[in-house]
Every structure is written in structure tokens, then in C-alpha cells.
Design an enzyme around this catalytic site. Structure first.
Site, short mmCIF file in Angstrom:
data_model
loop_
_atom_site.label_atom_id
_atom_site.label_comp_id
_atom_site.label_asym_id
_atom_site.label_seq_id
_atom_site.Cartn_x
_atom_site.Cartn_y
_atom_site.Cartn_z
N LYS A 1 2.74 10.26 8.26
CA LYS A 1 2.07 9.77 9.48
C LYS A 1 2.65 10.35 10.78
O LYS A 1 2.40 11.50 11.09
CB LYS A 1 2.07 8.25 9.48
CG LYS A 1 1.14 7.69 8.38
CD LYS A 1 0.71 6.29 8.63
CE LYS A 1 -0.12 5.71 7.52
NZ LYS A 1 -1.56 5.79 7.74
N ASP B 1 9.23 2.59 1.46
CA ASP B 1 8.09 3.37 1.91
C ASP B 1 7.98 3.17 3.42
O ASP B 1 7.52 2.13 3.89
CB ASP B 1 6.82 2.89 1.19
CG ASP B 1 5.56 3.61 1.67
OD1 ASP B 1 5.60 4.26 2.74
OD2 ASP B 1 4.53 3.52 0.98
N PHE C 1 0.86 -1.19 0.00
CA PHE C 1 0.00 0.00 0.00
C PHE C 1 0.89 1.23 0.00
O PHE C 1 1.73 1.40 0.88
CB PHE C 1 -0.93 0.03 1.22
CG PHE C 1 -1.93 1.16 1.12
CD1 PHE C 1 -3.07 1.03 0.34
CD2 PHE C 1 -1.70 2.37 1.76
CE1 PHE C 1 -3.98 2.08 0.21
CE2 PHE C 1 -2.60 3.43 1.63
CZ PHE C 1 -3.74 3.28 0.85
N1 PLP Z 1 2.36 4.35 2.38
C1 PLP Z 1 2.04 3.55 3.41
C2 PLP Z 1 2.96 2.43 3.78
C3 PLP Z 1 0.86 3.77 4.13
O1 PLP Z 1 0.55 2.96 5.14
C4 PLP Z 1 0.02 4.85 3.75
C5 PLP Z 1 -1.25 5.11 4.46
O2 PLP Z 1 -1.79 4.28 5.14
C6 PLP Z 1 0.41 5.66 2.67
C7 PLP Z 1 1.58 5.38 2.02
C8 PLP Z 1 -0.45 6.81 2.23
O3 PLP Z 1 -0.33 7.86 3.12
P1 PLP Z 1 -1.40 9.08 3.06
O4 PLP Z 1 -2.72 8.52 3.42
O5 PLP Z 1 -0.85 10.06 4.08
O6 PLP Z 1 -1.36 9.62 1.68
#
Ligand code: PLP
Length: 400
Positions: free
Chosen positions: A258, A229, A144
Site C-alpha cells: 500500500k 500483516d 483480511f
Molecule cells: N493485507 C491487508 C491488511 C490489506 O488491507 C490488504 C488490502 O486491502 C491486503 C493484505 C492485500 O493487499 P493487495 O490488495 O495489495 O494484494
């Protein structure tokens, strides 16, 4: 009206939301209006223990007084100036993140998806300029990476692509933790591999050490980039500042969001000098990215984490919670697996009514996250203590 007459009644809020807000979220019927530390309160004054933390965001707990004070102070001085000018807090925050991560330079934005957009654009620009036009990016199935078009394309879950086709060209998906599959998928067009150190959204699946070490070595041997990520795993969630520190490796590009702002929106993409240098003035930008207010929030959040040794707390409380959940598992026959790293933990069940269990926990005053039909994810604030963990597990055990 409730809560000092600021908000309409709960039912009115729910019906207004239904009328005026796009229906892109399936919301639980609760309206939170106040938070402090591990606790949340709804509009009717009911108290909740928060083991979701805004999905791994409120690392220092809700409305930390020092963070609230810093945001207040900075907002009365200067909230926003254009990135056409210098913002003092930006290099201060970049320096701190560079020192903590061992990477060299940072770009600032407002969210995880935007941080990943920056990473994907950086990798493509690097492939274009330094690897004679390579553009392809390999990501993992069940990953994700966010909801913008490139980030959702990078996300290896067809359910998030459905209805938005055609997706961005130049992405390939391989099974996670399967080194041979990854190796086989690399082509002459590949410029980068992008992974989460622990896949969070799809159910808390940590990468094995052997896999991460092999992927790093493969990327080095082939001269391609490793993008991690760390939007969810970064800033202490796994018991280290960054997930990659569990594997004794270092990525070429890393993304954060986050917990970084302690609840204030900010994202960042960090890279090594040799990668970062392909961004020139005009290559990438964000109007709000790295503004004085957001950077102050992040600097203050990091300071609070350091002063209170929350990285070690995450490691120790993560271990305590896992042990306690293993005890719970042994006392029952419906828990299939307990897994995780630091304070990113999942319970996988042999039953498929987990969304009901989550609602019942909420009714009993515990906020947790249900994934699919059979997984519960716990991502509490990094300030959590043994008492909070005991209370949460008691509520969950009663509901089960
Ligand atoms: N990358 C990871 C690993 C995530 O867990 C998330 C959100 O849950 C995102 C990217 C996306 O972040 P945002 O919702 O701040 O765009």
C-alpha cells in the site's frame, strides 16, 4: 473525447469496461483521470476531496511532484533487471526498512497479497526446517490478508472463500482480541500466528494492547512465530511507522505494501535473521519484485514522509479527526461508534443505508469507503490537514 483527447467519454469508458474487463469489481460510476495532493478530478472535470487514498495507498497524496520526478528520472535510466543480478536500490530500501522497523532482512514483491504469500511460505519453511515440520497458521476471524489462494485462505472471512474451495490446508481461525481462544487453538502443528494490528477491511478494529502483548509473549513461550500483516497499518497510517510500535512489541515477520510505494506497486516481507535464514537461493522469487523503479518509488516516498514529518501529522490529524467525529456523534443519534488509530478511522452507524450515504458523499465531492451496510472507513492521505478534515466532515454531516 475528454481530458486532452486521451480518454473516451465517461459513458464509453464504462461500457468498454463492462465489455472487456472481467467483472470482479463492483465499481462506482466515476472515472478519475487526475490527482494532486488530497484532490482527485473525474473525466468531466469535477473535483473530489479524497478520504480513501486508493484504499490507504496514496499516503503522500496524489502524484506528488517529487515522486513523479523520481519515477521519471529512474524510468529513463533503468526500469527492470532480473533478480539474478544485484539491484542497487534493493539493499538501500531494505536497509531503510530494517532501520525503521528493527527487523533484519527484507524480501520484495509487488502487492500486499504477495507480501503475505512470502510471509506464509517463510513461516512454513521455518516450521519445516526449525520446528520439525510444524505448518499450521492461526489467523483471526474477520481478518483480511489478500486474494491469492494462500492469502485468501488466511483471510478469516468465509465470504471470500466461497466458490474457491478447497482452500489451502493448515489454517485455523479464532476470534480477534480474544486471547484465551487463541491460546486454546494452538496445537503441536502450529508454526505461526498471523494478525493485523488493526483489522482494516472488516471495519477498523484495533487490537487491544493487552491482547497484542499477551500474543507476543505466548508466541515467545511456545517458540512459534508472530506474523503481523502491516499492509494497511504500515508506513505511517496509524501515526507510527508501523502499527506494532503502538504495542511495544516486535513481530518475527511483517508484511508491507500500500503506502510503501506512494501509489507505485511494491510489497515487502521483513523478518528477523533467524527466520529469514531459512530462505535460500531458489526458495522464493518474484520477477518484478524490488525492481529499480519500484524501489526508487519506495525510497522517495519514505524520504518525503520523513522530510514532511508525516508520521506525526498522521498521529495529530488522526486525533483531530476522531475528536471532530465524536462531536458529530454527540450531535446526532445514528452514530454508534467512532474508532481507529491514527488516520485509520471508522464510524459505525445505527442505520443500514451507508452505501447510499457513500454515493451521496461522492456526488457532493467527498470520497469515503463504505463497509457492509453500516460502517464508513476513512483512510485519507497522511498529508491531510485540519481544513480538509473540517470540509470532509461538513459534507458528510450534510449528507447524513
Ligand atoms: N493485507 C491487508 C491488511 C490489506 O488491507 C490488504 C488490502 O486491502 C491486503 C493484505 C492485500 O493487499 P493487495 O490488495 O495489495 O494484494
Amino acid at each position: 473525447m475528454s481530458d486532452e483527447n486521451i480518454y473516451p467519454e465517461t459513458n464509453t469508458i464504462i461500457s468498454m469496461d463492462d465489455t472487456y474487463v472481467m467483472h470482479s469489481y463492483g465499481r462506482k460510476k466515476v472515472v478519475f483521470v487526475k490527482g494532486s495532493g488530497m484532490k482527485l478530478w473525474d473525466a468531466d472535470g469535477k473535483e473530489y476531496l479524497d478520504f480513501l487514498a486508493g484504499i490507504a495507498v496514496n499516503g503522500i497524496g496524489h502524484s506528488h511532484p517529487e515522486l513523479a520526478e523520481a519515477i521519471c528520472r529512474q524510468s529513463s535510466k533503468l526500469m527492470h533487471v532480473s533478480n539474478l543480478f544485484y539491484v542497487p536500490q534493493q539493499p538501500m530500501l531494505a536497509k531503510k526498512l530494517v532501520e525503521l522497523s528493527g527487523l533484519d532482512k527484507a524480501f520484495f514483491c509487488n502487492s500486499g497479497a504477495e507480501a503475505n504469500e512470502a510471509a506464509l511460505k517463510l513461516a512454513r519453511k521455518w516450521g519445516n526446517t526449525k520446528r520439525s515440520g510444524r505448518y499450521e497458521i492461526i489467523t483471526a476471524k474477520h481478518s483480511f490478508h489478500g486474494r491469492t489462494l494462500a492469502a485468501v485462505t488466511a483471510t478469516g472471512q468465509p465470504k471470500y472463500h466461497s466458490g474457491f474451495e478447497p482452500m489451502m490446508p493448515g489454517f485455523k481461525y479464532v476470534p480477534y482480541n480474544d486471547f484465551d481462544a487463541l491460546k486454546k487453538s494452538i496445537s503441536d502443528a502450529t508454526c505461526a500466528v498471523m494478525l493485523e494490528p488493526v483489522q482494516g477491511e472488516s471495519g477498523v478494529w484495533p487490537a487491544s494492547k493487552e491482547y497484542m502483548v499477551n500474543v507476543r509473549k505466548l508466541c515467545d513461550d511456545l517458540g512459534i512465530l508472530l506474523i503481523l500483516d502491516e499492509v494497511q497499518t504500515g508506513i505511517g497510517r496509524t501515526g507510527k511507522w508501523f502499527g506494532f510500535q503502538h504495542y511495544d512489541i516486535k513481530p518475527d515477520i511483517m508484511t508491507l505494501a500500500k503506502t510503501l510505494g506512494g501509489g507505485f506497486p511494491i510489497g515487502s516481507c521483513l523478518a528477523t535473521n533467524s527466520v529469514a535464514e531459512v530462505f535460500e537461493p531458489g526458495s522464493h522469487a518474484s520477477t518484478f519484485g524490488g525492481n529499480p523503479l519500484a524501489c526508487t518509488a519506495a525510497l522517495t516516498t519514505i524520504d518525503i514522509i520523513e522530510k514532511n514529518d508525516l508520521i506525526n501529522n498522521s498521529m495529530n490529524m488522526g486525533a483531530y479527526m476522531k475528536e471532530s467525529l465524536i462531536k458529530l456523534q454527540k450531535s446526532r443519534n445514528d452514530i454508534k461508534d467512532v474508532r481507529g488509530l491514527g488516520l485509520m478511522i471508522a464510524l459505525e452507524f445505527n442505520r443500514d443505508d451507508i452505501q447510499d450515504v457513500v454515493v451521496k458523499c461522492m456526488n457532493q465531492g467527498l470520497i469515503v469507503n463504505g463497509i457492509g451496510t453500516n460502517i464508513i472507513r476513512f483512510v485519507p492521505p497522511l498529508i491531510v490537514n485540519q481544513n480538509d478534515i473540517d470540509n470532509a466532515i461538513n459534507i458528510l454531516a450534510n449528507v447524513l
